[in-house]
Design a protein around this motif. Structure first.
Motif, PDB file in Angstrom:
ATOM      1  N   UNK A   1       0.826  -1.203   0.000  1.00 28.54           N
ATOM      2  CA  UNK A   1       0.000   0.000   0.000  1.00 28.54           C
ATOM      3  C   UNK A   1       0.864   1.257   0.000  1.00 28.54           C
ATOM      4  N   UNK A   2       0.548   2.145  -0.932  1.00 27.77           N
ATOM      5  CA  UNK A   2       1.144   3.483  -0.993  1.00 27.77           C
ATOM      6  C   UNK A   2       0.049   4.496  -0.745  1.00 27.77           C
ATOM      7  N   UNK A   3       0.219   5.328   0.274  1.00 25.63           N
ATOM      8  CA  UNK A   3      -0.729   6.404   0.550  1.00 25.63           C
ATOM      9  C   UNK A   3      -0.110   7.726   0.126  1.00 25.63           C
ATOM     10  N   UNK A   4      -0.771   8.425  -0.792  1.00 23.07           N
ATOM     11  CA  UNK A   4      -0.332   9.760  -1.195  1.00 23.07           C
ATOM     12  C   UNK A   4      -1.032  10.755  -0.286  1.00 23.07           C
ATOM     13  N   UNK A   5      -0.258  11.543   0.433  1.00 28.76           N
ATOM     14  CA  UNK A   5      -0.819  12.424   1.450  1.00 28.76           C
ATOM     15  C   UNK A   5      -0.353  13.856   1.214  1.00 28.76           C
ATOM     16  N   UNK A   6      -1.015  14.771   1.876  1.00 27.28           N
ATOM     17  CA  UNK A   6      -0.616  16.178   1.888  1.00 27.28           C
ATOM     18  C   UNK A   6      -0.544  16.617   3.346  1.00 27.28           C
TER      19      UNK A   6
END
Length: 317
Positions: free
Chosen positions: A100-105
């Motif tokens: 799992x890759x979570x793209x966050x800000x």
């Protein structure tokens, strides 16, 4: 071995298309490495958003609402790029064996993941408590750029006697409806200019101003502009990479941190949040080609364009 990757993101008038654009850039890189990529989400009935996937032959289907059903689709890896997913989504996928890759800000919003990607300026310098002890890919070294941006060629500067050409856009669809106010601010400078404005709603154009609906030509329009007036969203990384001078505002609260970082480091001109009050700054930018050139130079030195390779290496490795 990772063969099938699912990308979970949405687009729409209310949330814009920033999540989709950066995920498309990653999908292009993953597919170039022989990976099968599918999008899962709601494109908000936006023709422009659907066209981005159709042009690249990237399949899209509705995403199951329940994390367990998403996990049951059997992807080897899943990219999560959403502020509204259930907090347990990443954990359920990991338990099912998916990477799992979570793209966050900034805030990971409680989402567990093997990899956390935050491509925002200075993200690597901000201490962050992660919900899961995964690997953090932080900062502009990991900016995701589309093929169309990486292929774009910056146009040479116009002769001093030619009025500067301004590109004015606020996300892929101008969901906040602010383009008309910024066009009026440009007119209020009293300085000669030409402009291309991206707006899904009609607005008063006038001589020298062309209004276009959301378009696939945005990267080439960026490369041809002498100045871009825009919001501090995901498109700013494309502008910096191309070396295009940018003047920034914000149209959503989550853009304010990026706005302050970019303006504070002298990488873009700051217009504040009011078009009317920004007229003096716009006038100076339109009349000072040296100032515009300096902003463009600083941006081009920041982004090397290889962020998506680094992210793909981490995900597939």
């Amino acid at each position: 071995m990772i063969v099938r990757v699912g990308i979970r993101c949405d687009a729409g008038n209310a949330i814009g298309v920033g999540h989709l654009v950066r995920c498309v850039a990653l999908a292009e890189e993953l597919r170039a490495r022989g990976t099968h990529v599918s999008f899962l989400g709601d494109m908000g009935s936006l023709p422009w958003a659907m066209r981005q996937l159709d042009l690249r032959a990237l399949p899209v289907r509705p995403a199951p609402a329940e994390p367990e059903r998403l996990a049951a689709l059997g992807f080897d890896a899943v990219v999560l790029d959403s502020y509204t997913l259930p907090r347990e989504t990443g954990g359920v996928l990991m338990a099912a064996g998916a990477r799992v890759l979570a793209i966050i800000d900034g805030d990971p919003l409680g989402q567990e993941a093997h990899l956390y990607l935050d491509q925002n300026l200075g993200a690597e310098d901000v201490p962050l408590a992660l919900p899961y002890p995964g690997v953090r890919l932080a900062g502009v070294r990991y900016v995701l750029l589309r093929d169309s941006v990486r292929r774009a060629v910056r146009a040479p500067a116009r002769a001093g006697s030619s009025p500067p050409h301004v590109l004015c856009f606020f996300g892929g669809t101008d969901a906040a409806g602010v383009a008309p106010a910024w066009v009026e601010a440009l007119r209020a400078t009293g300085v000669p200019f030409t402009a291309t404005v991206i707006s899904s709603a009609p607005l008063r154009a006038g001589e020298g101003i062309t209004v276009l609906p959301p378009t696939d030509l945005l990267p080439s329009l960026m490369a041809e502009a002498d100045l871009v007036v825009t919001a501090a969203g995901s498109a700013i990384w494309e502008l910096l990479y191309l070396g295009v001078p940018a003047a920034l505002t914000w149209v959503a609260d989550n853009q304010l941190i990026g706005y302050e970082a970019l303006v504070g480091r002298g990488l873009a001109a700051g217009l504040g949040g009011s078009a009317e009050r920004a007229v003096p700054t716009l006038r100076r930018l339109l009349t000072d080609p040296g100032l515009r050139a300096e902003y463009g130079r600083r941006g081009a030195e920041l982004i090397d364009g290889r962020g998506r390779e680094r992210v793909a290496d981490a995900l597939l490795g």
